[in-house]
Design a protein around this motif. Sequence first.
Motif, short mmCIF file in Angstrom:
data_model
loop_
_atom_site.label_atom_id
_atom_site.label_comp_id
_atom_site.label_asym_id
_atom_site.label_seq_id
_atom_site.Cartn_x
_atom_site.Cartn_y
_atom_site.Cartn_z
N MET A 1 34.38 34.22 36.65
CA MET A 1 34.07 34.00 38.04
C MET A 1 35.04 32.95 38.59
SD MET A 1 30.24 33.36 39.57
CE MET A 1 29.42 34.26 38.29
N ALA A 2 35.66 33.28 39.72
CA ALA A 2 36.61 32.36 40.32
C ALA A 2 36.06 31.82 41.63
CB ALA A 2 37.93 33.07 40.56
N ALA A 3 36.20 30.51 41.82
CA ALA A 3 35.77 29.89 43.08
C ALA A 3 36.91 30.00 44.08
CB ALA A 3 35.41 28.44 42.85
N LEU A 4 36.63 30.57 45.25
CA LEU A 4 37.65 30.71 46.28
C LEU A 4 37.85 29.41 47.04
CD1 LEU A 4 36.62 34.22 47.68
CD2 LEU A 4 38.42 33.68 46.04
N THR A 5 39.08 29.17 47.48
CA THR A 5 39.44 27.96 48.21
C THR A 5 39.21 28.17 49.70
OG1 THR A 5 41.12 27.50 46.55
CG2 THR A 5 41.32 26.34 48.65
N LEU A 6 38.56 27.21 50.34
CA LEU A 6 38.24 27.29 51.77
C LEU A 6 39.47 26.99 52.61
CD1 LEU A 6 36.04 27.64 53.95
CD2 LEU A 6 35.59 25.19 53.73
N ASN A 7 39.74 27.85 53.60
CA ASN A 7 40.78 27.65 54.61
C ASN A 7 40.07 27.32 55.91
OD1 ASN A 7 43.58 29.02 53.57
ND2 ASN A 7 41.82 30.07 52.70
N THR A 8 40.43 26.23 56.57
CA THR A 8 39.78 25.84 57.82
C THR A 8 40.72 26.07 58.99
OG1 THR A 8 38.46 24.19 56.67
CG2 THR A 8 38.64 23.97 59.05
N LEU A 9 40.26 26.83 59.98
CA LEU A 9 41.03 27.02 61.20
C LEU A 9 40.90 25.77 62.06
CD1 LEU A 9 39.97 30.66 62.11
CD2 LEU A 9 41.91 29.92 60.74
N ASP A 10 41.89 25.54 62.90
CA ASP A 10 41.92 24.34 63.72
C ASP A 10 42.14 24.72 65.18
OD1 ASP A 10 43.77 22.12 65.04
OD2 ASP A 10 42.61 21.16 63.45
N TYR A 11 41.39 24.11 66.09
CA TYR A 11 41.54 24.42 67.51
C TYR A 11 42.94 24.11 68.02
CZ TYR A 11 36.54 25.21 68.20
OH TYR A 11 35.27 25.70 68.15
N ALA A 12 43.54 23.04 67.55
CA ALA A 12 44.83 22.61 68.08
C ALA A 12 45.99 23.41 67.52
CB ALA A 12 45.04 21.13 67.78
N THR A 13 45.92 23.76 66.24
CA THR A 13 47.09 24.39 65.61
C THR A 13 46.83 25.79 65.09
OG1 THR A 13 46.51 23.44 63.47
CG2 THR A 13 47.98 22.15 64.88
N GLY A 14 45.57 26.24 65.09
CA GLY A 14 45.27 27.53 64.47
C GLY A 14 45.44 27.40 62.97
N ALA A 15 45.74 28.48 62.32
CA ALA A 15 46.00 28.43 60.89
C ALA A 15 46.44 29.79 60.40
CB ALA A 15 44.75 28.00 60.12
N VAL A 16 47.20 29.79 59.34
CA VAL A 16 47.52 31.00 58.61
C VAL A 16 46.82 30.83 57.27
CG1 VAL A 16 49.32 32.41 57.57
CG2 VAL A 16 49.72 31.27 59.76
N PRO A 17 45.73 31.57 57.03
CA PRO A 17 45.00 31.36 55.79
C PRO A 17 45.84 31.72 54.57
CG PRO A 17 43.95 33.07 57.13
CD PRO A 17 45.14 32.58 57.87
N THR A 18 45.57 31.04 53.48
CA THR A 18 46.23 31.34 52.22
C THR A 18 45.41 32.39 51.50
OG1 THR A 18 47.07 29.09 52.08
CG2 THR A 18 47.00 30.36 50.03
N PHE A 19 46.02 33.53 51.24
CA PHE A 19 45.35 34.60 50.51
C PHE A 19 45.59 34.39 49.02
CE2 PHE A 19 45.41 36.30 54.70
CZ PHE A 19 44.31 37.13 54.76
N GLU A 20 44.57 34.66 48.23
CA GLU A 20 44.67 34.53 46.79
C GLU A 20 44.24 35.85 46.14
OE1 GLU A 20 41.52 31.65 45.32
OE2 GLU A 20 41.40 31.30 47.47
N ALA A 21 44.69 36.05 44.92
CA ALA A 21 44.31 37.27 44.20
C ALA A 21 42.80 37.29 44.01
CB ALA A 21 45.02 37.33 42.86
N ALA A 22 42.20 38.41 44.32
CA ALA A 22 40.76 38.57 44.12
C ALA A 22 40.48 38.82 42.65
CB ALA A 22 40.24 39.73 44.96
N SER A 23 39.28 38.42 42.21
CA SER A 23 38.85 38.76 40.85
C SER A 23 37.63 39.67 40.97
CB SER A 23 38.54 37.51 40.04
OG SER A 23 37.38 36.88 40.51
N THR A 24 37.20 40.21 39.85
CA THR A 24 36.05 41.13 39.91
C THR A 24 34.78 40.40 40.29
OG1 THR A 24 35.74 40.89 37.53
CG2 THR A 24 36.99 42.81 38.30
N SER A 25 34.75 39.06 40.13
CA SER A 25 33.59 38.28 40.55
C SER A 25 34.08 36.92 41.06
CB SER A 25 32.63 38.08 39.37
OG SER A 25 31.49 37.35 39.79
N ASP A 26 33.98 36.73 42.37
CA ASP A 26 34.37 35.47 43.00
C ASP A 26 33.14 34.77 43.55
OD1 ASP A 26 37.23 35.58 42.76
OD2 ASP A 26 37.28 37.09 44.35
N THR A 27 33.27 33.47 43.79
CA THR A 27 32.18 32.70 44.40
C THR A 27 32.73 31.84 45.52
OG1 THR A 27 32.42 30.85 42.86
CG2 THR A 27 30.81 32.56 42.28
#
Length: 112
Positions: free
Chosen positions: A1-27
């Motif tokens: 089980m892999a814990a996914l990293t939170l990407n936070t959008l920002d009102y001032a700058t927006g954001a380009v989220p970082t995509f990570e490889a999915a696993s068969t079971s993520d949390t």
Amino acid sequence: MAALTLNTLDYATGAVPTFEAASTSDTVNDAGNGHSHFLWYKNTNAAARTVTITAPGNTPYEQANPDPSFTLAATSGELMIPLHPAYQDASGLVTITLDAIAGVTVAYVRTP
């Protein structure tokens, strides 16, 4: 089980989220308030994928809550799944499973 990293959008700058490889079971450790957190999947594989969220608990009739499933289209499919607080288990985690992971990436995103 892999814990996914939170990407936070920002009102001032927006954001380009970082995509990570999915696993068969993520949390993820926070489903937010039902409007602010979501999972964003991309699939480059030639086969569609099924994303399932493990719904904890039981219905009022003491049957296991149904697990919501979503279809991620093949080749250039994208899917955004809003997270609901009811998806969190007793420890606060949300568990997400995929039927296959080749070609699948995911970003865990929070809006401000």
